[in-house]
Design a protein around this motif. Structure first.
Motif, PDB file in Angstrom:
ATOM      1  N   PRO A  93       0.822  -1.221   0.000  1.00 29.47           N
ATOM      2  CA  PRO A  93       0.000   0.000   0.000  1.00 29.47           C
ATOM      3  C   PRO A  93       0.858   1.274   0.000  1.00 29.47           C
ATOM      4  CG  PRO A  93      -0.843  -1.582   1.597  1.00 29.47           C
ATOM      5  CD  PRO A  93       0.469  -2.104   1.130  1.00 29.47           C
ATOM      6  N   LEU A  94       1.960   1.253   0.742  1.00 32.47           N
ATOM      7  CA  LEU A  94       2.854   2.414   0.774  1.00 32.47           C
ATOM      8  C   LEU A  94       3.509   2.645  -0.580  1.00 32.47           C
ATOM      9  CD1 LEU A  94       4.801   2.353   4.173  1.00 32.47           C
ATOM     10  CD2 LEU A  94       3.380   4.189   3.281  1.00 32.47           C
ATOM     11  N   ILE A  95       3.905   1.541  -1.211  1.00 35.24           N
ATOM     12  CA  ILE A  95       4.545   1.645  -2.532  1.00 35.24           C
ATOM     13  C   ILE A  95       3.544   2.204  -3.550  1.00 35.24           C
ATOM     14  CG2 ILE A  95       5.588   0.309  -4.401  1.00 35.24           C
ATOM     15  CD1 ILE A  95       6.662  -1.584  -2.151  1.00 35.24           C
ATOM     16  N   ALA A  96       2.266   1.792  -3.405  1.00 34.13           N
ATOM     17  CA  ALA A  96       1.215   2.331  -4.289  1.00 34.13           C
ATOM     18  C   ALA A  96       1.032   3.828  -4.036  1.00 34.13           C
ATOM     19  CB  ALA A  96      -0.091   1.583  -4.047  1.00 34.13           C
ATOM     20  N   GLN A  97       1.077   4.237  -2.759  1.00 33.15           N
ATOM     21  CA  GLN A  97       0.971   5.665  -2.416  1.00 33.15           C
ATOM     22  C   GLN A  97       2.142   6.452  -2.997  1.00 33.15           C
ATOM     23  OE1 GLN A  97       0.488   6.306   1.821  1.00 33.15           O
ATOM     24  NE2 GLN A  97      -1.196   4.837   1.950  1.00 33.15           N
ATOM     25  N   GLU A  98       3.313   5.822  -2.959  1.00 32.64           N
ATOM     26  CA  GLU A  98       4.508   6.475  -3.490  1.00 32.64           C
ATOM     27  C   GLU A  98       4.367   6.708  -4.999  1.00 32.64           C
ATOM     28  OE1 GLU A  98       9.373   5.943  -3.323  1.00 32.64           O
ATOM     29  OE2 GLU A  98       8.073   4.340  -2.613  1.00 32.64           O
ATOM     30  N   LYS A  99       3.834   5.716  -5.704  1.00 34.14           N
ATOM     31  CA  LYS A  99       3.610   5.858  -7.146  1.00 34.14           C
ATOM     32  C   LYS A  99       2.599   6.971  -7.432  1.00 34.14           C
ATOM     33  CE  LYS A  99       4.697   1.067  -8.414  1.00 34.14           C
ATOM     34  NZ  LYS A  99       4.148  -0.245  -8.846  1.00 34.14           N
ATOM     35  N   GLU A 100       1.575   7.052  -6.562  1.00 38.21           N
ATOM     36  CA  GLU A 100       0.562   8.093  -6.715  1.00 38.21           C
ATOM     37  C   GLU A 100       1.186   9.477  -6.512  1.00 38.21           C
ATOM     38  OE1 GLU A 100      -4.000   8.983  -5.126  1.00 38.21           O
ATOM     39  OE2 GLU A 100      -2.854   7.298  -4.305  1.00 38.21           O
ATOM     40  N   LEU A 101       2.084   9.569  -5.523  1.00 38.75           N
ATOM     41  CA  LEU A 101       2.796  10.830  -5.274  1.00 38.75           C
ATOM     42  C   LEU A 101       3.618  11.245  -6.488  1.00 38.75           C
ATOM     43  CD1 LEU A 101       4.139  10.586  -1.590  1.00 38.75           C
ATOM     44  CD2 LEU A 101       2.782  12.455  -2.536  1.00 38.75           C
ATOM     45  N   ARG A 102       4.352  10.267  -7.060  1.00 42.46           N
ATOM     46  CA  ARG A 102       5.176  10.581  -8.226  1.00 42.46           C
ATOM     47  C   ARG A 102       4.302  11.042  -9.398  1.00 42.46           C
ATOM     48  NH1 ARG A 102       8.290   9.224  -4.562  1.00 42.46           N
ATOM     49  NH2 ARG A 102       7.677  11.371  -4.126  1.00 42.46           N
ATOM     50  N   ALA A 103       3.113  10.419  -9.537  1.00 37.24           N
ATOM     51  CA  ALA A 103       2.210  10.796 -10.630  1.00 37.24           C
ATOM     52  C   ALA A 103       1.710  12.229 -10.446  1.00 37.24           C
ATOM     53  CB  ALA A 103       1.034   9.822 -10.691  1.00 37.24           C
ATOM     54  N   VAL A 104       1.365  12.601  -9.205  1.00 31.50           N
ATOM     55  CA  VAL A 104       0.895  13.965  -8.922  1.00 31.50           C
ATOM     56  C   VAL A 104       2.032  14.964  -9.140  1.00 31.50           C
ATOM     57  CG1 VAL A 104      -0.023  15.510  -7.139  1.00 31.50           C
ATOM     58  CG2 VAL A 104      -0.890  13.179  -7.325  1.00 31.50           C
ATOM     59  N   GLU A 105       3.258  14.573  -8.741  1.00 33.28           N
ATOM     60  CA  GLU A 105       4.421  15.445  -8.961  1.00 33.28           C
ATOM     61  C   GLU A 105       4.618  15.719 -10.455  1.00 33.28           C
ATOM     62  OE1 GLU A 105       7.573  13.355  -7.064  1.00 33.28           O
ATOM     63  OE2 GLU A 105       7.050  14.041  -5.051  1.00 33.28           O
ATOM     64  N   GLN A 106       4.397  14.688 -11.278  1.00 33.50           N
ATOM     65  CA  GLN A 106       4.526  14.856 -12.727  1.00 33.50           C
ATOM     66  C   GLN A 106       3.465  15.822 -13.258  1.00 33.50           C
ATOM     67  OE1 GLN A 106       7.060  13.568 -14.635  1.00 33.50           O
ATOM     68  NE2 GLN A 106       6.193  14.957 -16.174  1.00 33.50           N
ATOM     69  N   LYS A 107       2.234  15.705 -12.713  1.00 33.52           N
ATOM     70  CA  LYS A 107       1.160  16.621 -13.111  1.00 33.52           C
ATOM     71  C   LYS A 107       1.507  18.056 -12.735  1.00 33.52           C
ATOM     72  CE  LYS A 107      -2.790  13.427 -12.859  1.00 33.52           C
ATOM     73  NZ  LYS A 107      -4.055  13.127 -12.140  1.00 33.52           N
ATOM     74  N   MET A 108       2.106  18.203 -11.536  1.00 32.63           N
ATOM     75  CA  MET A 108       2.491  19.543 -11.079  1.00 32.63           C
ATOM     76  C   MET A 108       3.588  20.130 -11.973  1.00 32.63           C
ATOM     77  SD  MET A 108       2.412  18.800  -6.976  1.00 32.63           S
ATOM     78  CE  MET A 108       3.183  20.337  -6.488  1.00 32.63           C
ATOM     79  N   ALA A 109       4.483  19.272 -12.448  1.00 32.88           N
ATOM     80  CA  ALA A 109       5.553  19.734 -13.328  1.00 32.88           C
ATOM     81  C   ALA A 109       5.007  20.188 -14.680  1.00 32.88           C
ATOM     82  CB  ALA A 109       6.580  18.623 -13.523  1.00 32.88           C
ATOM     83  N   ASP A 110       3.890  19.563 -15.099  1.00 35.11           N
ATOM     84  CA  ASP A 110       3.279  19.911 -16.396  1.00 35.11           C
ATOM     85  C   ASP A 110       2.028  20.768 -16.211  1.00 35.11           C
ATOM     86  OD1 ASP A 110       5.219  18.286 -17.490  1.00 35.11           O
ATOM     87  OD2 ASP A 110       3.935  16.498 -17.453  1.00 35.11           O
ATOM     88  N   ALA A 111       2.030  21.601 -15.156  1.00 31.93           N
ATOM     89  CA  ALA A 111       0.799  22.306 -14.769  1.00 31.93           C
ATOM     90  C   ALA A 111       0.614  23.656 -15.465  1.00 31.93           C
ATOM     91  CB  ALA A 111       0.799  22.510 -13.248  1.00 31.93           C
ATOM     92  N   HIS A 112       1.421  23.957 -16.506  1.00 29.11           N
ATOM     93  CA  HIS A 112       1.337  25.274 -17.148  1.00 29.11           C
ATOM     94  C   HIS A 112      -0.015  25.524 -17.810  1.00 29.11           C
ATOM     95  CE1 HIS A 112       3.058  22.344 -20.004  1.00 29.11           C
ATOM     96  NE2 HIS A 112       2.289  22.956 -20.894  1.00 29.11           N
ATOM     97  N   HIS A 113      -0.702  24.412 -18.167  1.00 28.17           N
ATOM     98  CA  HIS A 113      -1.990  24.567 -18.847  1.00 28.17           C
ATOM     99  C   HIS A 113      -3.159  24.643 -17.860  1.00 28.17           C
ATOM    100  CE1 HIS A 113      -1.562  20.272 -18.069  1.00 28.17           C
ATOM    101  NE2 HIS A 113      -2.887  20.193 -18.120  1.00 28.17           N
ATOM    102  N   LEU A 114      -2.875  24.467 -16.537  1.00 30.87           N
ATOM    103  CA  LEU A 114      -3.937  24.482 -15.526  1.00 30.87           C
ATOM    104  C   LEU A 114      -4.239  25.903 -15.075  1.00 30.87           C
ATOM    105  CD1 LEU A 114      -2.834  21.498 -13.228  1.00 30.87           C
ATOM    106  CD2 LEU A 114      -4.548  21.456 -15.039  1.00 30.87           C
ATOM    107  N   SER A 115      -5.475  26.108 -14.662  1.00 31.19           N
ATOM    108  CA  SER A 115      -5.847  27.397 -14.088  1.00 31.19           C
ATOM    109  C   SER A 115      -5.308  27.484 -12.664  1.00 31.19           C
ATOM    110  CB  SER A 115      -7.368  27.541 -14.072  1.00 31.19           C
ATOM    111  OG  SER A 115      -7.940  26.603 -13.157  1.00 31.19           O
ATOM    112  N   GLN A 116      -5.352  28.674 -12.075  1.00 30.36           N
ATOM    113  CA  GLN A 116      -4.869  28.865 -10.709  1.00 30.36           C
ATOM    114  C   GLN A 116      -5.641  27.986  -9.731  1.00 30.36           C
ATOM    115  OE1 GLN A 116      -2.292  30.653  -9.791  1.00 30.36           O
ATOM    116  NE2 GLN A 116      -2.523  30.258  -7.597  1.00 30.36           N
TER     117      GLN A 116
END
Length: 644
Positions: A93-116
């Motif tokens: 479960p922790l490893i799954a949470q870690e993967k989820e964190l990495r996925a959100v971090e990737q979204k944050m890195a590509d967040a230029h198209h998101l609104s505030q």
């Protein structure tokens, strides 16, 4: 908070009653021991609590979503995975949470198209995920795996070591490690100390003391129980009784309880006897018959106490010797041993002198060769190097922890009688009776016996030998606590010599007067019991730490002194260099002055004027003299600089 409650639990196997009206309560962070004789139903009760076994009558109540971890006596981890991958599976479960964190971090890195607003929502989600991950041990679980593996002596194994390569005992230890890492709210352990050496036992005691949930343990290791539990449930004659405190406190309370119950019983019996005497003497006399009838009614209404049963039947035996040995019993000199299929020696440079009456415990980590050394001493294995010399009249009696000397196809009676055919059958039966084999028990085939029964039979065979040197390999394995106490008593009264291997620290402390420690590269002999050995080891460790600290301090002081010396040296160098620069400047000035004076002397108005020429000549000589002095000073300073 109550995690589990057993009410009125009863269990039978066919016509044989095992448990009757069992009541037991487990609260959060309880440390509970369940004790009793072999066959009393301890393991059955643990299986019922772990929902591994059904029960006939009663109820079990437990909290919703209670997580239970159960380790049976014979659990072995069977897996094709590596040690590391098997342990890390606990944290999926922790490893799954870690993967989820990495996925959100990737979204944050590509967040230029998101609104505030979308970005802030993503950021809040990330913060929550990170907090949950941290709370659940996401940043520490790998260190925790390492800690448990080290504690259970898997520190020397590589991450790619397959579980299929491990021995049965190692697989059991690994199963325990995986269970500990999973951290269930209720941890149920049946004989968790099996296959653990003394160092690992001490680690497990500390781990369980700090365990965040409740722990229920069945163990015959009294030292271990004293260190880990604060509640004891005793199963005896199919029923259960609760005592608060350590195992030692339980023994004390049980003894006090028996004495009190016996006093109350004897007091009531005296009172009953007096009443019966009064009734008998006065019932027929008209003047006293009413009083006698009144006493009779009192007697009929009385709740008559049963005599307290006390302890259940115990084995009773002693070890005798055929003849006394000489004072020098055994001399082991520079012995080494290695198996034929291995180029490496299991142990080497083993030397040990044994005198009559010694009680020597051999201790050391698992796999160091303790059992093998006993087999070499008894002649069951041949050493590669060194000598083993027995003293005068020495007769060896050997107890094998594997119980390999028992014949599975014989009956209990045949096992003894075949080896001592000249002894009368009734005497053989009497001997077996002393080891709790009575009636038809002696006709049981050996292969059908429990581990505890086989151990008692092996001890009966050892008793028949009347050897004066007992060599015992884990003699308390398979024995319940009561049988251990009987064995201890017999060994304490034994008039010969004892060499034994044991992981039972209570037993070692009771029997040993010398400790022989085997380690990877050395051996050490301690004159004292187990407590003395522990104190001495602690003292040695503290001295070593003190020496290391002292060495570090000396090193630091040396470094400090070196630094100061270097600082002083550099200061001196800079000082000389400054002096050289000043001297060079002065030399340069003097050389310039000398050149100018010589130039002046070539002028007609000077060399034609005798007085002026003489004065200028004297000035040139004085400058030249100063220049020579400064040149010598410069050379001296250069020599000083070269010396650094």
């Amino acid at each position: 908070m109550i995690l589990m409650q057993l009410t009125g639990i009863s269990k039978s196997f066919g016509a044989e009653e095992i448990l009757n009206n069992i009541k037991l309560e487990i609260k959060d962070r309880d440390r509970i021991a369940i004790v009793g004789r072999n066959g009393a139903g301890k393991s059955t009760l643990l299986k019922i609590m772990a929902h591994q076994e059904t029960y006939d009558v009663g109820d079990i109540f437990q909290t919703k979503q209670l997580t239970i971890g159960y380790l049976s006596q014979h659990t072995e981890l069977e897996s094709e995975k590596t040690i590391w991958n098997e342990m890390i599976d606990v944290f999926e479960p922790l490893i799954a949470q870690e993967k989820e964190l990495r996925a959100v971090e990737q979204k944050m890195a590509d967040a230029h198209h998101l609104s505030q607003g979308e970005y802030e929502k993503l950021l809040a989600s990330y913060d929550q995920l990170q907090h949950t991950y941290d709370e659940n041990g996401g940043y520490t679980y790998e260190a925790e795996i390492r800690s448990v593996l080290n504690g259970l002596h898997f520190q020397d194994y590589e991450d790619d070591t397959s579980i299929t390569e491990l021995s049965g005992g190692q697989k059991t230890r690994l199963a325990l490690g995986k269970l500990l890492l999973s951290k269930p709210q209720l941890l149920i352990l049946d004989e968790p100390t099996n296959h653990l050496d003394i160092e690992t036992l001490a680690w497990l005691e500390g781990y369980l003391t700090n365990y965040p949930g409740a722990v229920v343990i069945v163990s015959h290791d009294r030292y271990f129980l004293d260190k880990t539990v604060n509640i004891v449930y005793e199963i005896s004659r199919h029923t259960i009784k609760k005592y608060y405190g350590t195992y030692s406190k339980y023994l004390e309370l049980r003894a006090q309880e028996y004495e009190q119950e016996l006093k109350e019983y004897e007091k009531q019996q005296t009172e009953i006897k007096k009443m019966e005497d009064f009734i008998q003497r006065n019932i027929v006399r008209a003047s006293t018959t009413k009083r006698a009838q009144s006493r009779r009614k009192q007697l009929e209404k009385m709740d008559v106490l049963d005599r307290p049963l006390g302890d259940e039947a115990s084995a009773t035996f002693t070890f005798e010797i055929n003849k006394r040995s000489g004072n020098d019993v055994l001399q082991v000199t520079d012995v080494a041993f290695g198996y034929d299929d291995s180029s490496a020696l299991l142990f080497k440079h083993i030397s040990l002198r044994v005198e009559r009456g010694n009680r020597i415990a051999i201790v050391g980590p698992n796999g160091i060769g303790k059992t093998t050394l006993l087999k070499v001493i008894t002649g069951k294995l041949a050493q590669n190097k060194g000598t083993i010399q027995l003293g005068t009249n020495v007769q060896i009696g050997y107890y094998d922890q594997e119980l390999a000397d028992l014949s599975s196809n014989k009956t209990v009676l045949q096992e003894l009688w075949d080896e001592y055919p000249t002894v009368m059958e009734k005497d053989i039966r009497t001997m077996l009776g002393n080891f709790l084999f009575s009636g038809d028990d002696v006709l049981k085939p050996v292969h059908s016996l429990s581990g505890g029964e086989k151990a008692r039979l092996a001890l009966a065979k050892l008793r028949m030998q009347k050897a004066n040197l007992l060599i015992l390999d884990e003699p308390t394995n398979h024995l319940d606590i009561d049988s251990k106490e009987v064995l201890e008593s017999a060994l304490l009264d034994f008039p010969g010599t004892i060499i034994f291997v044991s992981h039972d620290r209570y037993f070692i402390n009771k029997i040993a007067d010398h400790i022989f420690e085997m380690d990877t590269d050395s051996t050490e002999f301690y004159l004292g019991d187990y407590d003395y050995y522990v104190d001495k080891k602690q003292e040695q460790m503290e001295l070593k730490q003190l020496e290391e600290t002292s060495t570090q301090n000396d090193l630091q002081e040396s470094r400090k002194q070196n630094f100061q010396e270097e600082k002083r040296r550099q200061s001196e160098i800079r000082k000389i260099e400054r002096q050289i620069m000043k001297v060079e400047e002065t030399i340069e000035e003097l050389e310039t002055t000398h050149e100018m004076l010589e130039l002046d002397m070539t002028k007609p108005e000077i060399f034609q004027d005798h007085e002026r020429a003489l004065a200028l000549t004297k000035e040139v000589e004085q400058v030249k003299l100063q220049l020579d002095t400064k040149m010598k000073e410069w050379e001296m300073l250069q020599e000083q600089l070269s010396a650094f």
